[in-house]
Design an enzyme around this catalytic site. Structure first.
Site, PDB file in Angstrom:
ATOM      1  N   GLY A  12      40.539  28.481  48.840  1.00 35.10           N
ATOM      2  CA  GLY A  12      41.964  28.825  48.846  1.00 35.10           C
ATOM      3  C   GLY A  12      42.524  28.756  50.251  1.00 35.10           C
ATOM      4  O   GLY A  12      43.196  29.687  50.704  1.00 35.10           O
ATOM      5  N   THR A  14      44.529  26.302  51.725  1.00 33.97           N
ATOM      6  CA  THR A  14      45.656  25.433  52.077  1.00 33.97           C
ATOM      7  C   THR A  14      46.896  26.218  52.483  1.00 33.97           C
ATOM      8  O   THR A  14      47.769  25.683  53.165  1.00 33.97           O
ATOM      9  CB  THR A  14      46.040  24.492  50.909  1.00 33.97           C
ATOM     10  OG1 THR A  14      46.445  25.283  49.781  1.00 33.97           O
ATOM     11  CG2 THR A  14      44.857  23.597  50.515  1.00 33.97           C
ATOM     12  N   ARG A  15      46.977  27.471  52.046  1.00 36.21           N
ATOM     13  CA  ARG A  15      48.175  28.272  52.329  1.00 36.21           C
ATOM     14  C   ARG A  15      47.775  29.716  52.616  1.00 36.21           C
ATOM     15  O   ARG A  15      46.640  30.109  52.422  1.00 36.21           O
ATOM     16  CB  ARG A  15      49.125  28.243  51.128  1.00 36.21           C
ATOM     17  CG  ARG A  15      49.609  26.859  50.749  1.00 36.21           C
ATOM     18  CD  ARG A  15      50.594  26.928  49.585  1.00 36.21           C
ATOM     19  NE  ARG A  15      49.971  27.486  48.380  1.00 36.21           N
ATOM     20  CZ  ARG A  15      50.642  27.893  47.314  1.00 36.21           C
ATOM     21  NH1 ARG A  15      51.960  27.838  47.283  1.00 36.21           N
ATOM     22  NH2 ARG A  15      50.018  28.378  46.257  1.00 36.21           N
ATOM     23  N   ASN A  88      37.932  33.433  49.910  1.00 36.43           N
ATOM     24  CA  ASN A  88      39.313  33.889  50.018  1.00 36.43           C
ATOM     25  C   ASN A  88      40.118  33.651  48.752  1.00 36.43           C
ATOM     26  O   ASN A  88      41.059  34.396  48.476  1.00 36.43           O
ATOM     27  CB  ASN A  88      39.972  33.161  51.199  1.00 36.43           C
ATOM     28  CG  ASN A  88      41.469  33.372  51.239  1.00 36.43           C
ATOM     29  OD1 ASN A  88      41.936  34.479  51.528  1.00 36.43           O
ATOM     30  ND2 ASN A  88      42.234  32.334  50.905  1.00 36.43           N
ATOM     31  N   SER A 141      40.778  43.475  49.422  1.00 35.92           N
ATOM     32  CA  SER A 141      42.159  43.979  49.425  1.00 35.92           C
ATOM     33  C   SER A 141      42.136  45.475  49.663  1.00 35.92           C
ATOM     34  O   SER A 141      41.124  46.146  49.418  1.00 35.92           O
ATOM     35  CB  SER A 141      42.797  43.695  48.057  1.00 35.92           C
ATOM     36  OG  SER A 141      44.024  44.389  47.907  1.00 35.92           O
ATOM     37  N   TYR A 154      43.149  43.145  38.843  1.00 36.31           N
ATOM     38  CA  TYR A 154      42.987  42.814  40.262  1.00 36.31           C
ATOM     39  C   TYR A 154      42.176  43.886  40.977  1.00 36.31           C
ATOM     40  O   TYR A 154      41.224  43.594  41.709  1.00 36.31           O
ATOM     41  CB  TYR A 154      44.375  42.680  40.886  1.00 36.31           C
ATOM     42  CG  TYR A 154      44.406  42.175  42.306  1.00 36.31           C
ATOM     43  CD1 TYR A 154      44.168  40.833  42.582  1.00 36.31           C
ATOM     44  CD2 TYR A 154      44.698  43.026  43.365  1.00 36.31           C
ATOM     45  CE1 TYR A 154      44.218  40.358  43.887  1.00 36.31           C
ATOM     46  CE2 TYR A 154      44.749  42.562  44.660  1.00 36.31           C
ATOM     47  CZ  TYR A 154      44.512  41.227  44.920  1.00 36.31           C
ATOM     48  OH  TYR A 154      44.561  40.761  46.215  1.00 36.31           O
ATOM     49  N   THR A 156      40.063  46.036  39.771  1.00 35.49           N
ATOM     50  CA  THR A 156      38.668  46.027  39.316  1.00 35.49           C
ATOM     51  C   THR A 156      37.884  44.919  40.013  1.00 35.49           C
ATOM     52  O   THR A 156      36.771  45.143  40.513  1.00 35.49           O
ATOM     53  CB  THR A 156      38.622  45.808  37.790  1.00 35.49           C
ATOM     54  OG1 THR A 156      39.350  46.863  37.157  1.00 35.49           O
ATOM     55  CG2 THR A 156      37.198  45.800  37.275  1.00 35.49           C
ATOM     56  N   LYS A 158      38.526  43.405  42.865  1.00 37.45           N
ATOM     57  CA  LYS A 158      38.377  43.622  44.309  1.00 37.45           C
ATOM     58  C   LYS A 158      37.383  44.740  44.607  1.00 37.45           C
ATOM     59  O   LYS A 158      36.639  44.668  45.590  1.00 37.45           O
ATOM     60  CB  LYS A 158      39.746  43.921  44.941  1.00 37.45           C
ATOM     61  CG  LYS A 158      40.711  42.725  44.913  1.00 37.45           C
ATOM     62  CD  LYS A 158      40.178  41.525  45.691  1.00 37.45           C
ATOM     63  CE  LYS A 158      41.248  40.444  45.877  1.00 37.45           C
ATOM     64  NZ  LYS A 158      40.724  39.260  46.596  1.00 37.45           N
ATOM     65  N   ILE A 187      50.663  41.314  51.729  1.00 31.98           N
ATOM     66  CA  ILE A 187      51.214  40.277  52.604  1.00 31.98           C
ATOM     67  C   ILE A 187      52.053  39.370  51.724  1.00 31.98           C
ATOM     68  O   ILE A 187      51.634  39.014  50.617  1.00 31.98           O
ATOM     69  CB  ILE A 187      50.087  39.453  53.274  1.00 31.98           C
ATOM     70  CG1 ILE A 187      49.217  40.375  54.149  1.00 31.98           C
ATOM     71  CG2 ILE A 187      50.668  38.313  54.105  1.00 31.98           C
ATOM     72  CD1 ILE A 187      48.043  39.669  54.822  1.00 31.98           C
TER      73      ILE A 187
END
Lengths: 258, 260
Positions: A12, A14-15, A88, A141, A154, A156, A158, A187
């Site tokens: 992940g 590219t951005r 990531n 996170s 999410y 769970t 992380k 972010i």
């Protein structure tokens, strides 16, 4: 040039956060492989990063073992090894309160965030451990330590990454390979803009309300930035990072309780 | 181009070991640095060895003394015109003992050295930083700031306490571009650990200094002590402009010892 001669893979990349980490590593002298699902975004990133032969894009989806294997294989084919693995890629879709949650949403989030971290970690350890040097950095996170309503898929995933990281660190502690998590606060990345409105709705908030909530919980009363995360990633990847492993480093402006 | 060009830093307890490594790293990154210690002789040696020229100054003072602790802030401002980075590093024990045998004198010494000194230095630094809306405060805590071992109750209590102080202060100044963080190192074979380790080992019920070090290593994933350079690298990161979004954090440098 702290990372001269090192090879890094960033899923992940590219951005957003991954891209900032990739640019940080590139500036420190590493060769970097960035990954993403979209060939178009990959081409754009390569163009913007302007890293010549030290940047390589591999199109692929981390939600399957085969997808992860293809990324790892492509990186080794290009640069011969992997010294730094940044897990990531991640996100979640299909947010709902637990009482209404559908199985596919939980499965998809676990694949995207957690299984991908497990798969890539296992694969790169087989390259790193025999060579006696490696850095694995998992982008977790704030929600890997805390928990908000409506986004359990999410939270769970992380939390699972954090537990996985601690256990793995104990397994490989003496091998010269470290594994750590970075736990960023909110972010406003592209993926936040894409997925945030649905997450906010699941919490009964507007998108702006969601961002405001995160900011209000922080001591700095603002969201974090990708560069702040990238600076920590560069530290963990460096030689001096050898003594830091199994850690959950907060980059959250003073939000997490621990 | 250093990462800390134009910054001024003061570091308590920095003629040797962790503080010294942080000072050297800051110098390399372009900062002007005030080092501090009780002994003028060790200060002179450090100044000579570090070779920092006009970017380095020594302030003789005891962090266990409020006037000295505050004096380092005044000295840095007088010498270099401002203070951007305050590293509250000085700390230790002299004759630690289990709670039942702890003397009031030792207890007060540890609380003064490890907690009061951090408060005094932090308050004085914040009084300078708040009007300027810029600053970095870094406190050296320890793995014992989250854990706790037999025979070092004062050390564990005070290293926990500074984390509470750090978190609270971080929230007070969070919107002022001032961050307050702690670094939590695992065991490091510094001069002070070599000096006090043998007596601490007795208090902790282990055979000797080597066994004390081995006990800490066994608890880590890396099965070795940490290094001062590993702490210094984190201290550089936290001092940088880019670390503006990191505050209230307990940053581990412990080779995978603490569970959280």
């Amino acid at each position: 040039m702290e990372l001269q001669g090192r090879v890094a893979v960033i899923t992940g990349g590219t951005r957003g956060i991954g891209r900032a980490i990739a640019e940080g590593f590139l500036a420190d002298g590493a060769s970097v492989v960035i990954n993403g699902r979209s060939a178009e975004k990959g081409a754009q990133a390569l163009n913007e990063m302007n890293g010549g032969d030290r940047v390589h894009f591999v199109q692929g989806d981390v939600k399957s073992r085969e997808g992860c294997q293809a990324i790892i294989d492509a990186a080794i084919a290009k640069y011969g090894k992997i010294d730094i693995m940044v897990n990531n890629a991640g996100g979640a879709t299909g947010h709902a309160p637990v009482i209404d949650l559908e199985d596919w949403a939980m499965e998809d989030s676990l694949k995207w965030n957690f299984w991908s971290t497990f798969w890539c970690t296992q694969m790169v350890l087989r390259d790193m451990v025999p060579r006696g040097w490696g850095r694995i950095i998992n982008v977790s996170s704030l929600e890997g330590k805390h928990g908000k309503p409506g986004v359990s898929i999410y939270v769970t995933a992380k939390h699972a990454i954090n537990g996985f990281t601690k256990s793995c660190a104990q397994e490989i502690g003496t091998t010269g390979v470290t594994i750590n998590c970075i736990c960023p606060g909110a972010i406003e990345t592209d993926i936040m803009r894409d997925e945030g409105p649905a997450a906010a709705a699941s919490m009964g908030l507007t998108y702006q309300g969601l961002l405001d909530w995160f900011a209000s919980e922080a001591a700095i009363k603002r969201l974090n930035t990708c560069d702040e995360v990238a600076a920590v990633a560069s530290l963990l990847a460096s030689e001096a990072g050898a003594g830091i492993t199994g850690s959950m480093i907060s980059v959250d402006g003073g939000t997490a309780a621990y | 181009m250093g990462k800390l060009d134009g910054k001024v830093a003061a570091i308590t307890g920095s003629t040797r070991s962790i503080g010294r490594a942080i000072a050297e790293a800051y110098l390399r990154e372009g900062a002007q640095v005030v080092i501090n210690g009780r002994s003028a002789e060790k200060g002179a040696t450090a100044m000579k060895e570090m070779g920092g020229g006009p970017n380095l100054a020594f302030f003789a003072g005891d962090a266990r003394n409020q006037k000295d602790c505050e004096g380092i802030v005044d000295f840095a401002i007088e010498k270099f015109g401002k203070l951007d980075i305050m590293v509250l590093n000085s700390g230790g024990v002299e004759n630690t003992a289990p709670v039942a045998m702890m003397t009031d004198e030792e207890w007060m010494l540890e609380v003064t050295w490890n907690l009061h000194s951090v408060f005094w230095g932090m308050r004085k630094a914040l009084q300078h930083m708040i009007p300027r809306e810029a600053g970095r405060i870094i406190v050296t805590s320890s793995v014992e700031g989250k854990l706790g071992k037999p025979g070092i109750p004062g050390y564990a209590a005070t290293k926990h306490a500074v984390l509470g102080l750090m978190k609270s202060a971080a929230r007070e100044v969070g919107t002022l571009n001032i961050t307050v963080n702690a670094i939590l190192p695992g065991i490091i074979e510094t001069d002070i650990v070599r000096d006090t380790g043998p007596s601490s080992a007795i208090a902790m019920g282990v055979a000797g200094y080597d066994e004390l070090i081995a006990m800490f290593c066994a608890e880590s994933a890396i099965k070795r002590p940490n290094k001062v350079e590993e702490v210094a690298a984190v201290a550089v990161l936290l001092a940088r402009d880019v670390a503006a979004g990191i505050t209230g954090t307990s940053f581990p440098v412990d080779g995978g010892t603490m569970p959280y």
